[in-house]
Design a protein around this motif. Structure first.
Motif, PDB file in Angstrom:
ATOM      1  N   ASN A  64      23.477  31.198  47.037  1.00  0.00           N
ATOM      2  CA  ASN A  64      23.611  31.334  45.584  1.00  0.00           C
ATOM      3  C   ASN A  64      24.041  32.747  45.168  1.00  0.00           C
ATOM      4  O   ASN A  64      23.594  33.284  44.148  1.00  0.00           O
ATOM      5  CB  ASN A  64      22.294  30.959  44.896  1.00  0.00           C
ATOM      6  CG  ASN A  64      22.520  30.296  43.552  1.00  0.00           C
ATOM      7  OD1 ASN A  64      23.453  29.521  43.383  1.00  0.00           O
ATOM      8  ND2 ASN A  64      21.674  30.619  42.594  1.00  0.00           N
ATOM      9  N   ILE A  65      24.943  33.349  45.950  1.00  0.00           N
ATOM     10  CA  ILE A  65      25.368  34.730  45.735  1.00  0.00           C
ATOM     11  C   ILE A  65      26.027  34.906  44.368  1.00  0.00           C
ATOM     12  O   ILE A  65      26.783  34.053  43.902  1.00  0.00           O
ATOM     13  CB  ILE A  65      26.358  35.167  46.846  1.00  0.00           C
ATOM     14  CG1 ILE A  65      26.740  36.647  46.731  1.00  0.00           C
ATOM     15  CG2 ILE A  65      27.603  34.288  46.840  1.00  0.00           C
ATOM     16  CD1 ILE A  65      25.689  37.582  47.177  1.00  0.00           C
ATOM     17  N   VAL A  66      25.726  36.021  43.718  1.00  0.00           N
ATOM     18  CA  VAL A  66      26.449  36.460  42.525  1.00  0.00           C
ATOM     19  C   VAL A  66      27.618  37.303  43.016  1.00  0.00           C
ATOM     20  O   VAL A  66      27.402  38.326  43.668  1.00  0.00           O
ATOM     21  CB  VAL A  66      25.551  37.292  41.590  1.00  0.00           C
ATOM     22  CG1 VAL A  66      26.351  37.784  40.386  1.00  0.00           C
ATOM     23  CG2 VAL A  66      24.346  36.482  41.144  1.00  0.00           C
ATOM     24  N   PRO A  67      28.865  36.901  42.759  1.00  0.00           N
ATOM     25  CA  PRO A  67      30.009  37.619  43.326  1.00  0.00           C
ATOM     26  C   PRO A  67      30.370  38.885  42.551  1.00  0.00           C
ATOM     27  O   PRO A  67      29.812  39.170  41.498  1.00  0.00           O
ATOM     28  CB  PRO A  67      31.138  36.586  43.233  1.00  0.00           C
ATOM     29  CG  PRO A  67      30.793  35.786  42.026  1.00  0.00           C
ATOM     30  CD  PRO A  67      29.286  35.710  41.997  1.00  0.00           C
ATOM     31  N   CYS A  68      31.316  39.611  43.127  1.00  0.00           N
ATOM     32  CA  CYS A  68      31.981  40.789  42.547  1.00  0.00           C
ATOM     33  C   CYS A  68      31.180  42.075  42.772  1.00  0.00           C
ATOM     34  O   CYS A  68      29.956  42.094  42.660  1.00  0.00           O
ATOM     35  CB  CYS A  68      32.281  40.614  41.071  1.00  0.00           C
ATOM     36  SG  CYS A  68      33.380  39.215  40.735  1.00  0.00           S
ATOM     37  N   SER A  69      31.945  43.132  43.047  1.00  0.00           N
ATOM     38  CA  SER A  69      31.353  44.426  43.375  1.00  0.00           C
ATOM     39  C   SER A  69      31.661  45.519  42.367  1.00  0.00           C
ATOM     40  O   SER A  69      31.003  46.562  42.379  1.00  0.00           O
ATOM     41  CB  SER A  69      31.865  44.884  44.746  1.00  0.00           C
ATOM     42  OG  SER A  69      33.289  44.972  44.750  1.00  0.00           O
ATOM     43  N   ASP A  70      32.645  45.311  41.499  1.00  0.00           N
ATOM     44  CA  ASP A  70      33.169  46.405  40.676  1.00  0.00           C
ATOM     45  C   ASP A  70      32.884  46.198  39.205  1.00  0.00           C
ATOM     46  O   ASP A  70      33.356  45.229  38.608  1.00  0.00           O
ATOM     47  CB  ASP A  70      34.679  46.541  40.886  1.00  0.00           C
ATOM     48  CG  ASP A  70      35.022  47.013  42.278  1.00  0.00           C
ATOM     49  OD1 ASP A  70      34.166  46.869  43.168  1.00  0.00           O
ATOM     50  OD2 ASP A  70      36.143  47.512  42.490  1.00  0.00           O
ATOM     51  N   MET A  71      32.135  47.123  38.628  1.00  0.00           N
ATOM     52  CA  MET A  71      31.756  46.984  37.222  1.00  0.00           C
ATOM     53  C   MET A  71      31.765  48.325  36.518  1.00  0.00           C
ATOM     54  O   MET A  71      31.738  49.389  37.128  1.00  0.00           O
ATOM     55  CB  MET A  71      30.363  46.367  37.103  1.00  0.00           C
ATOM     56  CG  MET A  71      29.230  47.130  37.772  1.00  0.00           C
ATOM     57  SD  MET A  71      28.631  48.621  36.913  1.00  0.00           S
ATOM     58  CE  MET A  71      27.919  47.869  35.453  1.00  0.00           C
TER      59      MET A  71
END
Length: 346
Positions: A64-71
């Motif tokens: 159930n990973i929450v994706p994305c690394s860049d914010m």
């Protein structure tokens, strides 16, 4: 003002397709003593995010990973022991939450957002205070969201380590994706000559406008290494930003000058037949360096370059999508029709 108690966030209950992304509410906890609660304002996408969704990214992905690394986001609360941040500060989180300096360990690798741990495609998230970096004043949230992976990878490749870029060097960048565009901009800002490749003449026009002196369409010129040697009077280039991986590595090594550096940052070209790395490395005394994003310290140094060269290094954003359009944003990235970065605005 009371803190939010819920956050809408995207997760992947099942890997295999970006269509499996699910938007749902989750609880938000107040920050612990050493943490900072941040309201996400923008998220930028990476090729890695597509691989996580498809289940092809190497390594174990948590359920159930929450994706994305860049914010990029705004601080809305800080823990009792946090001294460096206050409400209202504009911040980015580093790709590796615990990579503060040059050292890389297995433990630090386990703090990679959107892969080893839950990422940032969420309205609110807490971060360790030490993982945050201030956003340069001249950048919008959307622009700043492109910095943690694409920009920092390019900066690490060209402007850190033992063989740093210097004025007068020649740099070859492959394609017009996020890392390559930032590498082009950083090289131009540093006084280097840039050669850019792409399969699209329209994309090459953008690269030229950003300062690339020579452009090569690798579809019409498949042996682009020979063209690189031609425009460098047979010498080859000092640095290559290698994003294709094994599919382009042979050509890259051919295009490098004797003693040149190849910075391996991606493998978007997929699998290819084995490359005789040993032969070319010895013949040309090449330096190979694998680049896995960068540290908080490098992020801060990079921001100094951005501030000193605000227009030359301004992030190139192809298209901005709303939070509700996240799947469409992933689809646009997957189409490879973009130049620069694809961003989701919250």
């Amino acid at each position: 003002m009371s803190l939010p108690t819920t956050s809408r966030q995207y997760s992947l209950p099942q890997l295999g397709s970006l269509n499996n992304l699910v938007l749902q509410p989750v609880s938000v906890n107040p920050p612990k003593s050493h943490e900072v609660l941040v309201k996400t304002r923008a998220v930028s996408l990476q090729f890695r995010d597509l691989m996580v969704c498809s289940g092809t990214y190497p390594g174990d992905i948590p359920p159930n990973i929450v994706p994305c690394s860049d914010m990029a986001g705004e601080v809305i609360a800080v823990g009792d022991e946090v001294k460096d941040w206050k409400k209202g500060d504009r911040v980015c989180a580093n790709f590796f939450l615990d990579k503060l300096h040059a050292e890389m360990t297995a433990a630090i690798a386990e703090t990679a957002l959107g892969g080893a741990i839950d990422g940032v495609l969420t309205e609110y998230r807490t971060f360790p205070a030490h993982s945050l970096v201030a956003i340069p004043d001249h950048l919008s949230y959307e622009e700043a969201s492109t910095l943690p992976c694409a920009a920092l990878t390019a900066y690490n490749a060209l402007l850190s380590g033992s063989d740093q870029l210097k004025g007068g060097d020649t740099v070859l960048v492959q394609g017009t994706g996020g890392v390559s565009i930032f590498a082009l901009q950083f090289a131009v800002a540093s006084g280097a000559t840039v050669i850019a490749t792409s399969s699209s003449d329209e994309k090459l026009k953008v690269a030229a406008k950003l300062g690339a002196k020579h452009v090569i369409n690798y579809k019409t010129t498949p042996e682009w290494d020979k063209e690189v040697l031609k425009v460098t009077n047979g010498l080859g280039v000092d640095h290559i930003i290698e994003v294709g991986g094994s599919s382009t590595l042979q050509l890259s090594m051919s295009a490098l000058k004797i003693g040149g550096s190849i910075n391996i940052v991606g493998f978007v070209g997929g699998a290819a037949p084995p490359v005789d790395i040993v032969f070319w490395s010895i013949r040309k005394s090449l330096k190979h360096r694998g680049i896995y994003v960068g540290s908080v310290a490098q992020f801060k140094d990079m921001n100094k370059l951005l501030i000193a060269n605000p227009e030359t290094t301004r992030p190139v954003i192809d298209k901005v999508f709303t939070f509700e359009e996240a799947k469409a944003a992933f689809g646009h990235l997957q189409s490879q029709a973009h130049v620069g970065k694809v961003v989701i605005k919250l």
